[in-house]
Design a protein around this motif. Structure first.
Motif, PDB file in Angstrom:
ATOM      1  N   MET A  46      32.424  43.356  27.820  1.00 15.13           N
ATOM      2  CA  MET A  46      31.203  42.702  27.370  1.00 15.13           C
ATOM      3  C   MET A  46      30.280  42.194  28.461  1.00 15.13           C
ATOM      4  N   ALA A  47      30.830  41.703  29.554  1.00 14.43           N
ATOM      5  CA  ALA A  47      30.040  40.933  30.509  1.00 14.43           C
ATOM      6  C   ALA A  47      29.399  41.801  31.580  1.00 14.43           C
ATOM      7  N   GLN A  48      28.297  41.290  32.125  1.00 16.23           N
ATOM      8  CA  GLN A  48      27.672  41.928  33.281  1.00 16.23           C
ATOM      9  C   GLN A  48      28.135  41.261  34.591  1.00 16.23           C
ATOM     10  N   ARG A  49      28.340  39.960  34.538  1.00 15.15           N
ATOM     11  CA  ARG A  49      28.805  39.232  35.726  1.00 15.15           C
ATOM     12  C   ARG A  49      29.981  38.352  35.342  1.00 15.15           C
ATOM     13  N   VAL A  50      30.782  37.979  36.339  1.00 17.99           N
ATOM     14  CA  VAL A  50      31.981  37.178  36.076  1.00 17.99           C
ATOM     15  C   VAL A  50      32.147  36.133  37.169  1.00 17.99           C
ATOM     16  N   VAL A  51      32.609  34.951  36.762  1.00 16.22           N
ATOM     17  CA  VAL A  51      32.951  33.867  37.684  1.00 16.22           C
ATOM     18  C   VAL A  51      34.419  33.543  37.443  1.00 16.22           C
ATOM     19  N   VAL A  52      35.236  33.637  38.487  1.00 15.84           N
ATOM     20  CA  VAL A  52      36.672  33.391  38.384  1.00 15.84           C
ATOM     21  C   VAL A  52      36.967  31.989  38.914  1.00 15.84           C
ATOM     22  N   LEU A  53      37.530  31.131  38.046  1.00 10.95           N
ATOM     23  CA  LEU A  53      37.857  29.756  38.419  1.00 10.95           C
ATOM     24  C   LEU A  53      39.354  29.585  38.576  1.00 10.95           C
ATOM     25  N   TYR A  54      39.740  28.739  39.542  1.00  8.21           N
ATOM     26  CA  TYR A  54      41.131  28.288  39.650  1.00  8.21           C
ATOM     27  C   TYR A  54      41.116  26.882  40.217  1.00  8.21           C
ATOM     28  N   GLY A  55      41.846  25.987  39.585  1.00  6.72           N
ATOM     29  CA  GLY A  55      41.909  24.613  40.091  1.00  6.72           C
ATOM     30  C   GLY A  55      40.562  23.939  40.164  1.00  6.72           C
ATOM     31  N   GLY A  56      39.633  24.329  39.272  1.00  2.00           N
ATOM     32  CA  GLY A  56      38.312  23.723  39.253  1.00  2.00           C
ATOM     33  C   GLY A  56      37.351  24.276  40.277  1.00  2.00           C
ATOM     34  N   SER A  57      37.762  25.282  41.041  1.00  2.00           N
ATOM     35  CA  SER A  57      36.915  25.858  42.091  1.00  2.00           C
ATOM     36  C   SER A  57      36.664  27.333  41.823  1.00  2.00           C
ATOM     37  N   VAL A  58      35.518  27.821  42.288  1.00  2.00           N
ATOM     38  CA  VAL A  58      35.186  29.243  42.150  1.00  2.00           C
ATOM     39  C   VAL A  58      35.959  30.038  43.201  1.00  2.00           C
ATOM     40  N   MET A  59      36.780  30.979  42.736  1.00  2.00           N
ATOM     41  CA  MET A  59      37.538  31.832  43.635  1.00  2.00           C
ATOM     42  C   MET A  59      36.775  33.107  43.990  1.00  2.00           C
ATOM     43  N   TRP A 110      38.821  41.023  45.243  1.00  2.00           N
ATOM     44  CA  TRP A 110      38.943  40.651  46.643  1.00  2.00           C
ATOM     45  C   TRP A 110      39.869  39.451  46.838  1.00  2.00           C
ATOM     46  N   HIS A 111      39.749  38.437  46.006  1.00  2.00           N
ATOM     47  CA  HIS A 111      40.549  37.220  46.169  1.00  2.00           C
ATOM     48  C   HIS A 111      41.965  37.446  45.636  1.00  2.00           C
ATOM     49  N   PRO A 145      42.778  25.839  46.493  1.00  2.00           N
ATOM     50  CA  PRO A 145      43.716  25.328  45.488  1.00  2.00           C
ATOM     51  C   PRO A 145      44.806  26.320  45.109  1.00  2.00           C
ATOM     52  N   PHE A 146      44.571  27.604  45.356  1.00  2.00           N
ATOM     53  CA  PHE A 146      45.559  28.617  44.997  1.00  2.00           C
ATOM     54  C   PHE A 146      46.637  28.778  46.064  1.00  2.00           C
ATOM     55  N   GLN A 147      46.494  28.149  47.212  1.00  2.00           N
ATOM     56  CA  GLN A 147      47.419  28.362  48.328  1.00  2.00           C
ATOM     57  C   GLN A 147      48.900  28.213  47.947  1.00  2.00           C
ATOM     58  N   PRO A 148      49.305  27.171  47.192  1.00  2.00           N
ATOM     59  CA  PRO A 148      50.741  27.024  46.904  1.00  2.00           C
ATOM     60  C   PRO A 148      51.337  28.182  46.103  1.00  2.00           C
ATOM     61  N   PRO A 158      35.693  29.339  53.168  1.00  2.00           N
ATOM     62  CA  PRO A 158      34.268  29.628  53.052  1.00  2.00           C
ATOM     63  C   PRO A 158      34.023  30.594  51.906  1.00  2.00           C
ATOM     64  N   SER A 159      32.780  30.718  51.494  1.00  2.00           N
ATOM     65  CA  SER A 159      32.397  31.719  50.509  1.00  2.00           C
ATOM     66  C   SER A 159      31.984  32.966  51.271  1.00  2.00           C
ATOM     67  N   VAL A 160      32.814  33.996  51.211  1.00  2.00           N
ATOM     68  CA  VAL A 160      32.609  35.226  51.967  1.00  2.00           C
ATOM     69  C   VAL A 160      31.812  36.217  51.131  1.00  2.00           C
TER      70      VAL A 160
END
Length: 353
Positions: A221-234, A247-248, A285-288, A302-304
């Motif tokens: 359905m979507a054209q764009r996507v935002v992936v969240l983890y731990g309240g942050s954009v991954m 990529w992430h 936040p995903f490090q553990p 950083p945001s790459v």
């Protein structure tokens, strides 16, 4: 849709905290323009619904703004308070995952819908009733006279969600926030509701923020996507980029955890739980839970720029390994979720993957 001006809602640096001071949503940016569907994805507890409620100015008691802005067509409407309170419903509407909980059990569908149309401009009860009948037909509910006389407990889950969609569209909003709108429905009804949302979006030029944990729905359905983890954009970008070449490590892990009937290997669960994460602001936040973590991940990533609008919040600057592979299997990540071909119908897209 013809002649309708392009509208845009932007969330910039959204940061929310609990009363105890815990950061629940951390510096989230996203934008939705009219005529597009943007998906917000992630596991339960990633901050998806809180982000939606912040946009709507409906944060639960005990959740505080710590920073950020919401802009509608360039105007700051943060919190939808004061002169901007009327925007909710009129320009930004919402539907949620449990329609039965959103409908007053004491009211008939007719009382609810005519009330919506009277609130948003119908000049008489007769006009509001006629508008409700038309809208029920538009959302695919036959026998409108019977539906308007029914109470919520007399409706199926799919019928109740169609009624909620009808109410959300009463004012002709520019944007619709759909927060897991099919979670409580059976598979067949889920497909029908998603098809309905897609058709309405195409017909009206709505901008839709679709909150889901289902990457198959995102691909469809979507054209764009935002992936969240731990309240942050991954990770964020065009769906073809993010799901086709993730990529992430977190996006890769989400994809690897999905069953794929075309592959003999079973899905690989993500180790740990969503509660296993670093405190906001201290690092990724995903490090553990990340099998590709390095010492630098204890610092805020950083945001790459991966390519074009495709971005990922990660310290690694080269294509990383498919999630969970060791150095002996070192290969750049090149494959992702099977995406529908251009021109594929919505019914055909239901079977992608």
């Amino acid at each position: 849709m013809a002649g309708r001006p392009t509208a845009r809602i932007e969330v910039e640096g959204l940061t929310l905290a609990s009363a105890a001071g815990d950061i629940l949503v951390n510096d989230v940016d996203l934008a939705v323009s009219s005529g597009e569907i943007v998906a917000l994805v992630g596991e339960s507890g990633s901050g998806k619904s809180l982000t939606a409620l912040a946009i709507l100015g409906l944060l639960p008691r005990g959740i505080m703004w710590r920073g950020g802005r919401v802009r509608l067509n360039g105007t700051d409407v943060t919190g939808l308070t004061g002169p901007h309170a009327s925007i909710r419903g009129r320009q930004i509407a919402a539907i949620f995952q449990d329609p039965q909980a959103s409908l007053d059990p004491r009211w008939t569908v007719g009382r609810y819908l005519t009330g919506q149309f009277r609130r948003y401009g119908a000049t008489s009860q007769r006009a509001a009733w006629a508008a409700a009948v038309d809208m029920l037909a538009r959302v695919g509910l036959g026998d409108p006279a019977r539906i308007l006389g029914a109470f919520p407990h007399e409706l199926s889950g799919g019928m109740a969600q169609r009624v909620m969609i009808a109410g959300a569209l009463a004012a002709g909003p520019q944007f619709l926030i759909a927060d897991e709108p099919t979670t409580a429905l059976d598979v067949t009804t889920q497909a029908q509701i998603l098809d309905l949302l897609e058709d309405l979006q195409a017909d009206t030029g709505l901008g839709v923020l679709l909150i889901t944990h289902d990457l198959g729905v995102v691909a469809e359905m979507a054209q764009r996507v935002v992936v969240l983890y731990g309240g942050s954009v991954m990770e964020t970008g065009e769906v073809g980029d993010v799901l086709g070449a993730p990529w992430h490590p977190y996006t890769q892990a989400l994809l690897a955890s999905m069953p794929d009937l075309a592959q003999p290997a079973p899905p690989r669960p993500i180790p740990g739980s969503p509660g296993d994460r670093l405190a906001a602001g201290t690092g990724c936040p995903f490090q553990p839970r990340c099998r590709d973590a390095i010492a630098l991940c204890a610092q805020r990533p950083p945001s790459v720029v991966v390519s074009g609008s495709h971005r990922a919040a990660c310290h690694r600057s080269e294509p990383r390994l498919p999630h969970g592979l060791g150095e002996a299997n070192a290969q750049p990540q090149t494959s992702g979720y099977p995406l529908p071909a251009a021109g594929t119908s919505s019914a055909e897209r239901r079977h992608v993957g």
